[in-house]
Design an enzyme around this catalytic site. Structure first.
Site, PDB file in Angstrom:
ATOM      1  N   ASP A 158       3.859  -1.013  11.472  1.00  0.00           N
ATOM      2  CA  ASP A 158       3.249   0.233  11.146  1.00  0.00           C
ATOM      3  C   ASP A 158       2.653   0.862  12.387  1.00  0.00           C
ATOM      4  O   ASP A 158       2.076   0.268  13.102  1.00  0.00           O
ATOM      5  CB  ASP A 158       2.253   0.395  10.227  1.00  0.00           C
ATOM      6  CG  ASP A 158       2.075   1.547   9.624  1.00  0.00           C
ATOM      7  OD1 ASP A 158       2.296   1.772   8.370  1.00  0.00           O
ATOM      8  OD2 ASP A 158       1.095   2.032  10.269  1.00  0.00           O
ATOM      9  N   ARG A 199       8.966   2.877  11.363  1.00  0.00           N
ATOM     10  CA  ARG A 199      10.196   2.335  10.472  1.00  0.00           C
ATOM     11  C   ARG A 199      11.634   2.377  11.131  1.00  0.00           C
ATOM     12  O   ARG A 199      11.965   3.402  11.820  1.00  0.00           O
ATOM     13  CB  ARG A 199      10.167   3.427   9.497  1.00  0.00           C
ATOM     14  CG  ARG A 199      10.470   4.926   9.874  1.00  0.00           C
ATOM     15  CD  ARG A 199      10.300   5.728   8.559  1.00  0.00           C
ATOM     16  NE  ARG A 199       9.016   6.148   8.589  1.00  0.00           N
ATOM     17  CZ  ARG A 199       8.414   7.324   7.931  1.00  0.00           C
ATOM     18  NH1 ARG A 199       9.334   8.310   7.596  1.00  0.00           N
ATOM     19  NH2 ARG A 199       7.047   7.557   7.925  1.00  0.00           N
ATOM     20  N   ARG A 205      -1.517  12.497  10.202  1.00  0.00           N
ATOM     21  CA  ARG A 205      -0.127  12.974  10.586  1.00  0.00           C
ATOM     22  C   ARG A 205      -0.067  14.327   9.349  1.00  0.00           C
ATOM     23  O   ARG A 205      -0.559  13.979   8.359  1.00  0.00           O
ATOM     24  CB  ARG A 205       0.895  12.151  10.102  1.00  0.00           C
ATOM     25  CG  ARG A 205       1.209  11.177  11.275  1.00  0.00           C
ATOM     26  CD  ARG A 205       2.376  10.320  11.428  1.00  0.00           C
ATOM     27  NE  ARG A 205       2.526   9.515  12.352  1.00  0.00           N
ATOM     28  CZ  ARG A 205       2.731   8.356  12.406  1.00  0.00           C
ATOM     29  NH1 ARG A 205       3.332   7.877  11.609  1.00  0.00           N
ATOM     30  NH2 ARG A 205       2.710   7.553  13.633  1.00  0.00           N
ATOM     31  N   ASP A 218       0.866  -1.126  -0.029  1.00  0.00           N
ATOM     32  CA  ASP A 218      -0.015   0.023   0.169  1.00  0.00           C
ATOM     33  C   ASP A 218       0.905   1.434  -0.021  1.00  0.00           C
ATOM     34  O   ASP A 218       0.336   2.326  -0.300  1.00  0.00           O
ATOM     35  CB  ASP A 218      -1.036   0.008   1.291  1.00  0.00           C
ATOM     36  CG  ASP A 218      -0.299  -0.366   2.766  1.00  0.00           C
ATOM     37  OD1 ASP A 218       1.166  -0.260   2.413  1.00  0.00           O
ATOM     38  OD2 ASP A 218      -0.961  -0.335   3.769  1.00  0.00           O
ATOM     39  N   HIS A 219       2.136   1.332   0.394  1.00  0.00           N
ATOM     40  CA  HIS A 219       3.000   2.583   0.617  1.00  0.00           C
ATOM     41  C   HIS A 219       3.544   2.817  -0.628  1.00  0.00           C
ATOM     42  O   HIS A 219       3.932   3.971  -0.848  1.00  0.00           O
ATOM     43  CB  HIS A 219       3.666   2.243   1.856  1.00  0.00           C
ATOM     44  CG  HIS A 219       3.426   2.454   3.122  1.00  0.00           C
ATOM     45  ND1 HIS A 219       2.330   1.634   3.572  1.00  0.00           N
ATOM     46  CD2 HIS A 219       3.517   3.363   4.098  1.00  0.00           C
ATOM     47  CE1 HIS A 219       1.873   2.005   4.919  1.00  0.00           C
ATOM     48  NE2 HIS A 219       2.793   3.088   5.257  1.00  0.00           N
ATOM     49  N   SER A 269       6.464   7.211  12.903  1.00  0.00           N
ATOM     50  CA  SER A 269       6.331   5.879  12.551  1.00  0.00           C
ATOM     51  C   SER A 269       7.029   4.959  13.116  1.00  0.00           C
ATOM     52  O   SER A 269       7.922   5.062  14.072  1.00  0.00           O
ATOM     53  CB  SER A 269       7.136   6.333  11.037  1.00  0.00           C
ATOM     54  OG  SER A 269       7.439   4.950  10.506  1.00  0.00           O
TER      55      SER A 269
HETATM   56  C1  MIC Z   1       3.270   6.354   8.451  1.00  0.00           C
HETATM   57  O1  MIC Z   1       2.199   6.924   8.578  1.00  0.00           O
HETATM   58  O2  MIC Z   1       4.220   7.107   8.933  1.00  0.00           O
HETATM   59  C2  MIC Z   1       3.992   5.215   7.813  1.00  0.00           C
HETATM   60  C3  MIC Z   1       4.394   5.426   6.617  1.00  0.00           C
HETATM   61  O3  MIC Z   1       2.771   4.234   7.643  1.00  0.00           O
HETATM   62  C4  MIC Z   1       4.806   4.590   9.055  1.00  0.00           C
HETATM   63  C5  MIC Z   1       5.368   3.475   8.466  1.00  0.00           C
HETATM   64  C6  MIC Z   1       6.559   3.392   7.495  1.00  0.00           C
HETATM   65  O4  MIC Z   1       7.261   4.549   7.915  1.00  0.00           O
HETATM   66  O5  MIC Z   1       6.776   2.763   6.670  1.00  0.00           O
HETATM   67  C7  MIC Z   1       4.252   4.126  10.168  1.00  0.00           C
HETATM   68  O6  MIC Z   1       3.227   4.934  10.742  1.00  0.00           O
HETATM   69  O7  MIC Z   1       4.663   3.465  10.937  1.00  0.00           O
HETATM   70 FE1  SF4 Z   2      -0.641   4.682   5.155  1.00  0.00          FE
HETATM   71 FE2  SF4 Z   2       0.677   5.457   7.347  1.00  0.00          FE
HETATM   72 FE3  SF4 Z   2      -0.813   7.051   5.954  1.00  0.00          FE
HETATM   73 FE4  SF4 Z   2      -1.945   5.043   7.063  1.00  0.00          FE
HETATM   74  S1  SF4 Z   2      -0.993   6.772   8.148  1.00  0.00           S
HETATM   75  S2  SF4 Z   2      -2.604   5.839   5.054  1.00  0.00           S
HETATM   76  S3  SF4 Z   2      -0.486   3.343   7.019  1.00  0.00           S
HETATM   77  S4  SF4 Z   2       0.991   6.279   5.274  1.00  0.00           S
END
Ligand code: MIC
Ligand code: SF4
Length: 756
Positions: free
Chosen positions: A160, A645, A448, A95-96, A643
């Site tokens: 995640d 990550r 976010r 999805d990312h 995140s």
């Molecule tokens: C996000 O919302 O910041 C992400 C991208 O979903 C991350 C995960 C990532 O960095 O791959 C998260 O929330 O953990």
């Molecule tokens: Fe994707 Fe993270 Fe955004 Fe949710 S908050 S849509 S998992 S990037």
């Protein structure tokens, strides 16, 4: 038919006895969060009256979920664990990595070509190790999990931070780094500090323009981005029972933004309705039989202050819609105060784009409420002033809203429908003109809004709101428009008012989908070959990190002293960098490029103490590494917020940073650092942050006696020849100290495999 029904049956069969034993040991009624935690203690973990915020406890989660941008690293690690198959049901969700550019179909096609190598890798690893694989276009991890896998009273982890979304279905669902997921998939216990408990009592009932999103926007305003750290948030009260299951999901989802370990709700009719609507009536029937175990004991909600560390009460009758932002999700402004706030802060008030969807807010109900506003555009002869986009959370939702005519209505207001993916929420938005870096405002229903997150432009002011508020503001084109009181002027010059949104909780004709995008793994994966091209720019097999040398760390150079907010987006940016998530060396070129250097207030410009020259952080760090010099990173409060990550921990480790010393850490990031063999330390006296000078050389002493609860001493050698010692605290337990000594947690598993 539900997935993994036998696993769920087993969890439910064992739950009553486990909860009864815990109630006996504690000698008091239990909250819901406690019940689920006690029901998931690892078999070798003795039952105890654990101390909140102190005891490390081993758990056995029921399942693991991974999304493509983190799964690559998680699975590269799992491949070294020497197991033929995952020990618990696990899934991967693509999805990312899909850029939102034109519209769903075309964008998806581009992504499947661009990221073919990564998708093929993830599909073959999943196939080999018994992992369910959700193809690109199937949807966003958390929506797909809610629709298919989450179940009341279950416990899951996911790579995640928004894994917590599954709290909407009464789970304890926790975001972790890939190394933690790797442990659980390898059948090892998963460790968590026994959480503190925050109770949120919802009285009254949402009405008019207020939505579930406004509850969490308000909570974020109260608790701030750190207020939930180390805590599980449990919602209850008449207001909670009246929310839809997906509305509860939205609230739990954004609990990540207050740093909470997770959030949850007791099992109720809304969850039963949702389970039935998503093809899981047998799960609902099973949950009905143990309903009292899937809720707190009644005494708890009668006197919550006796059971929770903190209790917050919110009266939903009076709750106003909120807009949170810019640049941080906890700056909460009620819509009636926006005119003043925008004027006082100089926020641009013209709304350029409204974006709805994402994992947070793309349920059928959300979309139906937004569409009830979109309909009024034609009915009241209005014209939508801003651009408007939709990213559906899953193919099932997309298919159903198309069937029910919602997409047609959106198209009439000029909406663009992007792929069922993260897209703009994670910087995968090829927004026209963003490179000009003009000051502008967008509103979205994501979670976010850190600087540069959506479109890479540091001057985009992003505000978070409910999908219905986003739609109203996009129609008005004005951030200060208050739909509760303000009028709009239509094409005929008349003054009109928008009617409050009206939604439908679940589709009357049921959900429908043609191809949900699921691929089951091979029954026997032993013959499946996983190949990683050594020349690949996107994937790289992992080399073990070196073990600790057995001595104190001497003469570290200061790489950067980060000032203010330093989220994982600042440490390891997403957007264009997502493509390197499977290649540690390449992604390390984004190390800390968003962090602000305390000494010159600039991002990505730090002093190389060897040459005196200023340069980008990654280059400077590589220069130190080439010279064989270790370094330290210094940070402010809540370092690593955001995140899950683990790249934000692996990159510094890979490039030779040994220590991260901060005023405080966000939970997942602190664990990620420990897992990867780094030293994560905090100032015993926060003012000591001020003592760190740009030209410091730094020693970490006490490591030969590194022990739980025992602070370390840090000696700062200043450029003028003086030196001073400061104290650093840490939260390492004995096992985590072993990770540090081995060079990384994975090195211990590697050793066990080699010894077999
Ligand atoms: C996000 O919302 O910041 C992400 C991208 O979903 C991350 C995960 C990532 O960095 O791959 C998260 O929330 O953990
Ligand atoms: Fe994707 Fe993270 Fe955004 Fe949710 S908050 S849509 S998992 S990037």
């Amino acid at each position: 038919m539900a997935f993994d029904i036998e696993m769920i049956r087993k969890v439910y069969a064992e739950m009553p006895a486990k909860i009864a034993a815990a109630r006996k040991t504690l000698g008091r009624p239990l909250t819901l969060a406690e019940k689920i935690l006690f029901a998931h203690l690892h078999s070798e973990q003795p039952l105890n009256n654990f101390e909140r915020g102190k005891s490390y406890v081993d758990f056995a989660p029921d399942r693991v979920a991974m999304q493509d941008a983190t799964a690559q690293m998680a699975l590269l690690q799992f491949m070294q664990a020497g197991r033929p198959k995952v020990a618990v049901p696990s899934t991967v969700h693509c999805d990312h990595l899909i850029t939102a550019r034109v519209e769903a179909k075309e964008d998806l096609q581009v992504a499947t070509t661009e990221s073919k190598e990564v998708y093929d890798f993830l599909a073959s690893v999943s196939n080999k190790y018994g992992i369910g694989f959700w193809k690109p276009g199937a949807g966003i991890i958390h929506q797909v999990v809610l629709e298919n896998y989450a179940f009341p009273g279950g416990m899951m982890i996911g790579t995640d931070s928004h894994t917590v979304n599954a709290g909407g279905l009464g789970m304890i669902a926790i975001g972790v780094g890939g190394a933690d997921a790797c442990d659980v998939m390898a059948g090892l216990p998963w460790e968590l500090k026994w959480p503190k408990l925050i109770g949120i009592k919802l009285t009254g009932k949402l009405n008019g323009w207020a939505a579930p999103k406004d509850i969490i926007l308000k909570v974020a305003g109260i608790l701030t981005v750190k207020g939930g750290t180390g805590a599980i948030v449990e919602y209850f009260g008449e207001g909670a029972a009246a929310l839809s299951c997906t509305g509860k999901g939205t609230i739990c989802n954004m609990g990540a933004e207050i740093g909470a370990t997770t959030s949850t709700f007791g099992y109720d009719d809304s969850m039963s309705r949702y389970l039935k609507a998503t093809g899981r009536k047998e799960v609902a029937a099973m949950a009905d039989t143990i309903k009292s175990y899937l809720n707190a004991d009644p005494e708890v909600y009668e006197n919550p202050e006796n059971y929770f560390d903190q209790v917050i009460e919110i009266n939903l009758n009076e709750l106003e819609p909120h807009l949170n932002g810019p640049f941080t999700p906890d700056l909460a402004t009620p819509v009636s105060k926006m005119k003043e706030a925008a004027a006082a802060n100089g926020w641009p008030t013209k709304v350029e784009v409204g974006l709805i969807g994402s994992c947070t807010n793309s349920s059928y109900e959300d979309i139906s409420r937004a569409v009830s506003l979109a309909k009024q555009v034609a009915d009241k002869q209005l014209k939508t002033k801003a651009e408007y986009t939709i990213t559906p959370g899953s193919e099932q939702v997309r298919f159903t809203i198309e069937r029910d005519g919602f997409l047609d209505t959106f198209e009439k207001i000029g909406a663009k429908v992007f792929a069922n993916a993260c897209g703009p929420c994670i910087g995968m938005w090829d927004r026209m003109g963003a490179e000009k870096q003009e000051k502008n405002t967008i509103v979205h229903s994501f979670n976010r809004n850190f600087a540069k997150r959506a479109d890479g432009n540091p001057n985009t002011y992003a505000f978070v709101a409910s999908p219905e508020m986003v739609t109203a503001l996009a129609i008005a084109g004005d951030l200060t428009f208050n739909p509760l009181t303000d009028y709009l002027t239509n094409e005929k010059g008349e003054k009109v008012k928008l009617d409050p949104p009206a939604g439908i909780e679940l589709p009357a004709k049921g959900f429908a989908v043609d191809d949900p995008g699921y691929q089951a793994p091979a029954a026997d994966g032993s013959k499946v070959n996983v190949v990683v091209d050594p020349q690949s720019k996107r994937l790289q097999l992992l080399a073990p990190f070196p073990a600790w040398e057995g001595t104190d760390l001497k003469e570290l150079k200061l790489l950067i002293k980060a000032k203010g907010k330093c989220t994982t987006d600042h440490i390891s940016m997403a957007g264009p960098w997502l493509k390197y998530r499977g290649h540690l060396d390449n992604i390390s070129n984004n190390l800390l490029i968003g962090a602000i250097n305390y000494f010159n207030e600039k991002p990505n410009l730090v002093k190389n103490q060897l040459t005196g020259a200023y340069g980008p952080v990654p280059d400077t760090q590589r220069a130190y590494k080439a010279a064989g010099i270790d370094t330290i990173v210094v940070g402010d409060e809540n370092y690593g917020e955001g995140s899950s990550r683990e790249h934000a921990a692996m990159e510094p480790r890979h490039l030779g940073v040994r220590v991260v010393l901060t005023k405080s850490f966000a939970r997942i990031h602190e664990t990620n650092l420990k897992k990867q063999g780094m030293l994560a330390l905090t100032f015993a006296n926060k003012n000591d942050y001020d003592k760190i000078a740009e030209n410091d050389t730094i020693d970490i002493t006490g490591l030969t006696e590194f022990a739980p609860g025992k602070p370390l001493t840090i000696v700062l050698h200043h450029a003028d020849g003086s030196s001073e010692a400061i104290i650093a605290n840490h939260t390492y337990n004995q096992q985590q100290i072993e990770w540090f000594k081995a060079g990384a947690a994975l090195n211990i598993i590697r050793k066990q495999v080699a010894e077999k």
